[in-house]
Design a protein around this motif. Sequence first.
Motif, PDB file in Angstrom:
ATOM      1  N   ALA A 104       9.495   8.594  -3.213  1.00 37.84           N
ATOM      2  CA  ALA A 104       8.552   9.437  -2.474  1.00 37.84           C
ATOM      3  C   ALA A 104       9.239  10.686  -1.956  1.00 37.84           C
ATOM      4  CB  ALA A 104       7.962   8.650  -1.303  1.00 37.84           C
ATOM      5  N   SER A 105       8.538  11.788  -2.062  1.00 36.45           N
ATOM      6  CA  SER A 105       9.058  13.042  -1.529  1.00 36.45           C
ATOM      7  C   SER A 105       7.997  13.732  -0.679  1.00 36.45           C
ATOM      8  CB  SER A 105       9.460  13.964  -2.690  1.00 36.45           C
ATOM      9  OG  SER A 105       9.433  15.312  -2.258  1.00 36.45           O
ATOM     10  N   PHE A 106       8.388  14.097   0.534  1.00 39.29           N
ATOM     11  CA  PHE A 106       7.499  14.866   1.419  1.00 39.29           C
ATOM     12  C   PHE A 106       7.929  16.336   1.419  1.00 39.29           C
ATOM     13  CE2 PHE A 106       6.318  11.236   4.686  1.00 39.29           C
ATOM     14  CZ  PHE A 106       5.738  10.524   3.659  1.00 39.29           C
ATOM     15  N   ALA A 107       8.746  16.727   0.425  1.00 39.90           N
ATOM     16  CA  ALA A 107       9.279  18.095   0.421  1.00 39.90           C
ATOM     17  C   ALA A 107       8.192  19.097   0.068  1.00 39.90           C
ATOM     18  CB  ALA A 107      10.433  18.200  -0.569  1.00 39.90           C
ATOM     19  N   PRO A 108       8.155  20.221   0.794  1.00 37.44           N
ATOM     20  CA  PRO A 108       7.132  21.229   0.526  1.00 37.44           C
ATOM     21  C   PRO A 108       7.109  21.606  -0.957  1.00 37.44           C
ATOM     22  CG  PRO A 108       8.401  21.822   2.471  1.00 37.44           C
ATOM     23  CD  PRO A 108       9.056  20.614   1.893  1.00 37.44           C
ATOM     24  N   GLY A 109       5.919  21.663  -1.511  1.00 33.66           N
ATOM     25  CA  GLY A 109       5.781  22.026  -2.919  1.00 33.66           C
ATOM     26  C   GLY A 109       5.978  20.869  -3.870  1.00 33.66           C
ATOM     27  N   ASN A 110       6.450  19.751  -3.347  1.00 30.12           N
ATOM     28  CA  ASN A 110       6.710  18.610  -4.230  1.00 30.12           C
ATOM     29  C   ASN A 110       6.329  17.301  -3.542  1.00 30.12           C
ATOM     30  OD1 ASN A 110       7.725  16.983  -6.305  1.00 30.12           O
ATOM     31  ND2 ASN A 110       9.740  16.830  -5.308  1.00 30.12           N
ATOM     32  N   ILE A 111       5.099  17.242  -3.085  1.00 33.67           N
ATOM     33  CA  ILE A 111       4.659  16.014  -2.418  1.00 33.67           C
ATOM     34  C   ILE A 111       4.315  14.990  -3.504  1.00 33.67           C
ATOM     35  CG2 ILE A 111       3.012  14.983  -0.815  1.00 33.67           C
ATOM     36  CD1 ILE A 111       4.722  17.197   0.465  1.00 33.67           C
ATOM     37  N   SER A 112       5.072  13.923  -3.531  1.00 35.92           N
ATOM     38  CA  SER A 112       4.860  12.929  -4.576  1.00 35.92           C
ATOM     39  C   SER A 112       5.195  11.562  -3.999  1.00 35.92           C
ATOM     40  CB  SER A 112       5.787  13.268  -5.751  1.00 35.92           C
ATOM     41  OG  SER A 112       5.946  12.132  -6.561  1.00 35.92           O
ATOM     42  N   ILE A 113       4.271  10.628  -4.108  1.00 40.50           N
ATOM     43  CA  ILE A 113       4.464   9.322  -3.483  1.00 40.50           C
ATOM     44  C   ILE A 113       4.243   8.232  -4.509  1.00 40.50           C
ATOM     45  CG2 ILE A 113       3.591   7.751  -1.706  1.00 40.50           C
ATOM     46  CD1 ILE A 113       2.705  10.564  -0.329  1.00 40.50           C
ATOM     47  N   LYS A 114       5.285   7.476  -4.776  1.00 42.51           N
ATOM     48  CA  LYS A 114       5.174   6.372  -5.738  1.00 42.51           C
ATOM     49  C   LYS A 114       5.910   5.165  -5.197  1.00 42.51           C
ATOM     50  CE  LYS A 114       4.885   9.315  -9.789  1.00 42.51           C
ATOM     51  NZ  LYS A 114       5.701  10.103 -10.697  1.00 42.51           N
ATOM     52  N   TRP A 115       5.292   4.021  -5.415  1.00 48.21           N
ATOM     53  CA  TRP A 115       5.938   2.771  -5.028  1.00 48.21           C
ATOM     54  C   TRP A 115       5.815   1.782  -6.189  1.00 48.21           C
ATOM     55  CZ3 TRP A 115       8.480   1.369  -0.508  1.00 48.21           C
ATOM     56  CH2 TRP A 115       8.480   2.333   0.510  1.00 48.21           C
ATOM     57  N   PHE A 116       6.879   1.102  -6.462  1.00 49.36           N
ATOM     58  CA  PHE A 116       6.885   0.052  -7.502  1.00 49.36           C
ATOM     59  C   PHE A 116       6.362   0.603  -8.832  1.00 49.36           C
ATOM     60  CE2 PHE A 116       5.387  -1.733  -3.326  1.00 49.36           C
ATOM     61  CZ  PHE A 116       6.619  -2.223  -2.908  1.00 49.36           C
ATOM     62  N   GLU A 117       6.707   1.857  -9.134  1.00 53.86           N
ATOM     63  CA  GLU A 117       5.985   2.611 -10.162  1.00 53.86           C
ATOM     64  C   GLU A 117       6.046   2.027 -11.567  1.00 53.86           C
ATOM     65  OE1 GLU A 117       8.058   6.482 -11.136  1.00 53.86           O
ATOM     66  OE2 GLU A 117       9.163   5.910  -9.355  1.00 53.86           O
ATOM     67  N   ASP A 118       7.105   1.294 -11.916  1.00 55.26           N
ATOM     68  CA  ASP A 118       7.108   0.723 -13.273  1.00 55.26           C
ATOM     69  C   ASP A 118       6.594  -0.720 -13.299  1.00 55.26           C
ATOM     70  OD1 ASP A 118       9.321  -0.215 -11.950  1.00 55.26           O
ATOM     71  OD2 ASP A 118      10.704   0.026 -13.636  1.00 55.26           O
ATOM     72  N   GLY A 119       6.063  -1.207 -12.199  1.00 54.64           N
ATOM     73  CA  GLY A 119       5.470  -2.542 -12.173  1.00 54.64           C
ATOM     74  C   GLY A 119       4.047  -2.511 -12.707  1.00 54.64           C
ATOM     75  N   VAL A 120       3.614  -3.653 -13.238  1.00 54.90           N
ATOM     76  CA  VAL A 120       2.247  -3.772 -13.762  1.00 54.90           C
ATOM     77  C   VAL A 120       1.602  -4.990 -13.115  1.00 54.90           C
ATOM     78  CG1 VAL A 120       0.870  -4.161 -15.861  1.00 54.90           C
ATOM     79  CG2 VAL A 120       2.906  -2.694 -15.959  1.00 54.90           C
ATOM     80  N   LEU A 121       0.383  -4.840 -12.647  1.00 55.04           N
ATOM     81  CA  LEU A 121      -0.310  -5.949 -11.986  1.00 55.04           C
ATOM     82  C   LEU A 121      -1.821  -5.722 -12.063  1.00 55.04           C
ATOM     83  CD1 LEU A 121      -0.107  -5.573  -8.088  1.00 55.04           C
ATOM     84  CD2 LEU A 121      -0.160  -3.668  -9.693  1.00 55.04           C
ATOM     85  N   ASN A 122      -2.566  -6.695 -11.589  1.00 58.85           N
ATOM     86  CA  ASN A 122      -4.008  -6.468 -11.421  1.00 58.85           C
ATOM     87  C   ASN A 122      -4.404  -6.949 -10.031  1.00 58.85           C
ATOM     88  OD1 ASN A 122      -6.982  -7.542 -11.523  1.00 58.85           O
ATOM     89  ND2 ASN A 122      -6.814  -5.938 -13.084  1.00 58.85           N
ATOM     90  N   VAL A 123      -5.098  -6.098  -9.312  1.00 57.87           N
ATOM     91  CA  VAL A 123      -5.444  -6.399  -7.923  1.00 57.87           C
ATOM     92  C   VAL A 123      -6.419  -7.580  -7.841  1.00 57.87           C
ATOM     93  CG1 VAL A 123      -6.673  -5.464  -5.907  1.00 57.87           C
ATOM     94  CG2 VAL A 123      -4.881  -4.109  -7.010  1.00 57.87           C
ATOM     95  N   ALA A 124      -7.404  -7.625  -8.721  1.00 50.41           N
ATOM     96  CA  ALA A 124      -8.375  -8.731  -8.677  1.00 50.41           C
ATOM     97  C   ALA A 124      -7.679 -10.062  -8.989  1.00 50.41           C
ATOM     98  CB  ALA A 124      -9.520  -8.483  -9.651  1.00 50.41           C
ATOM     99  N   TRP A 125      -6.761 -10.044  -9.921  1.00 45.93           N
ATOM    100  CA  TRP A 125      -5.988 -11.258 -10.208  1.00 45.93           C
ATOM    101  C   TRP A 125      -5.306 -11.742  -8.935  1.00 45.93           C
ATOM    102  CZ3 TRP A 125      -4.916 -14.699 -14.116  1.00 45.93           C
ATOM    103  CH2 TRP A 125      -3.843 -15.549 -13.878  1.00 45.93           C
ATOM    104  N   ASN A 126      -4.693 -10.807  -8.222  1.00 42.57           N
ATOM    105  CA  ASN A 126      -3.968 -11.175  -7.014  1.00 42.57           C
ATOM    106  C   ASN A 126      -4.884 -11.642  -5.887  1.00 42.57           C
ATOM    107  OD1 ASN A 126      -0.881 -10.753  -6.965  1.00 42.57           O
ATOM    108  ND2 ASN A 126      -1.651  -9.086  -8.259  1.00 42.57           N
TER     109      ASN A 126
END
Length: 646
Positions: A57-79
């Motif tokens: 995650a980056s809060f840097a001006p011009g580059n706001i980008s937020i990712k968590w567990f980005e290469d994980g795969v799941l399904n919310v309904a399954w969970n």
Amino acid sequence: MSEKVYDVSAEWAKRAFIDQAKYREMYARSTSDPKGFWGEQAKRLDWIEPFTKVDNASFAPGNISIKWFEDGVLNVAWNCIDRHLDKRGDQTAIIWEGDDPSQSKHITYRELHDEVCKMANVLRTRNVSKGDRVTIYLPMIPEAAYAMLACARIGAIHSVVFAGFSPDSLAQRITDCKSKIVITADEGLRGGKKVPLKANVDAAIAKASGVDWVVVVKHTGAAVDMNPTRDFWYQDAAEMVTTECPCEPMSAEDPLFILYTSGSTGQPKGVLHTSGGYLVFASMTHQYVFDYHDGDIYWCTADVGWVTGHSYILYGPLANGATTLMFEGVPNYPDNSRFWNVIDKHKVNIFYTAPTAIRALMQSGDAPVKKTSRKSLRLLGSVGEPINPEAWEWYYRVIGDERCPIVDTWWQTETGGILITPLPGATKLKPGSATQPFFGVVPEIVDADGKVLEGETSGNLCIARSWPGQMRTVYGDHARFEQTYFSTYKGKYFTGDGCRRDADGYYWITGRVDDVINVSGHRMGTAEVESSLVAHDAVSEAAVVGYPHDIKGQGIYAYVTLMTGTEPSDALRKELVAWVRKDIGPIASPDLIQFAPGLPKTRSGKIMRRILRKIAEDEPGSLGDTSTLADPAVVDDLVQHRQNKK
Ligand code: WTA
């Protein structure tokens, strides 16, 4: 401000997942080793493909980008459903309590699975697939949960629109996210009154293009117009499909939902939440804040049209295999004992509601409460707005019989889950304070220039680093995301709230510092109400501010300048209230309208809202410097003709 402190009871310290020592230890780890901490916490979910990266995650001006567990795969309904079936297929997932007290039902995890699969299959027969937006405009009936989870199952993005919003508000939201399908009901039912949902959808679609299908759940059985090429009954379609539907594998950063919320400027923005981080955070906060143990009956009184309903009626509790109660009705129907009767009827252990409901019920005294038992209750929660110490004490003493801690949870649509809150086994309580940060949350109080203030202080509340439940963007407008939340104080997320930190490091949220007002726990942008007012033929200019309201927390105060030649009257006042109500929805109705011959403006034409706020708050003594106004005399007129509080 209350000085009272309530200690954690020995019993709570013992039974809770988190006691004080554990809170300290886990909090320290969550900030010193966030990757390790959140990497472990994310194991609470089932992953189809495990993640290798935790936060990015980056809060840097011009580059706001937020990712968590980005290469994980799941399904919310399954969970939320499938993974519980072996162990708790026959356990109740949802207790539904109707508006009519004679109506309720229990839905097991197995039944929930079948119903969600049916809804998902119905959507699939209409070609809804991964990434498509589905607008849900439903009352608090089980189908609302089925529809949200059905979207999650097939990877569609739901946009739930609160069923109290007007056709115009609905149209705006359908258009913004380009939904091709809307799920609604014939009618809603609240406090014995019918809400014409299907008719509202028809009116909305007349203004919004691109809707191919309207799915109509038969609820009250009212006769409604059906467009044969566009509308169909859900129950008929559900009979044609099976109760099996595979879960779409989703990247952790694939969108789960859009939820529109009001801001300081412009039209409501589509807050986008994604799958993995959101669910980890909703699940974890639900477990620890409410100390949810297997077998507990949990009730959050919110509507699924708001974020509280998303995170704490549906996703958090179901991810935890909980029994969650979904209530269609209102606190005062058929009478003021309704909440407490429902608690007794379903043996509710954990109860989570808004201060506005507490204050309204408090007005009718203790008797409607005292005729109920409430002995199943163990924990109380509060959300949506600051809770004043008087309401807190009443909640504690009368509702909880001085036995139940109160978790005053501060958070926002944007935060996905609770950020500042007591934990019942760990945190001493101070009435009116949301107390301490949740794990991984680093609050900062800054002054107007963005300087971080230390120790006992007050200022504007920011969050210094990302947490998994954070919103990822404004749907379709990343620049607005950056502008709204990261441009005021560079490198930090700005909440829009004011906050005080006391000598014990406790946080006291003081309310919005921007042009958002919080009416009965619902966010309303003053700009939205203003643009609605000026759309009326009689109105030339309008300025809207909040003022303290005994029950709603804040009321809506509108200053209206009329077109030349239009005379102010009570009839016009009523007409304008009805106008806004129809345009946006009942929650936006102005409480007070003052006809103002002129508004206080700077010489460059900017309306001085600070002055209007002070007048509405009935503090004419603290107007500050008015000498810079183009016409200082308008202020005297405004003060003189101030409308009285209701
Ligand atoms: C306010 C609701 C004080 C706050 C979950 C925030 C609160 C806004 C509290 C978000 C609380 C919410 N104490 N204020 N416990 N909880 N707020 O997006 O002003 O509908 O910014 O999310 O409600 O409202 P929203």
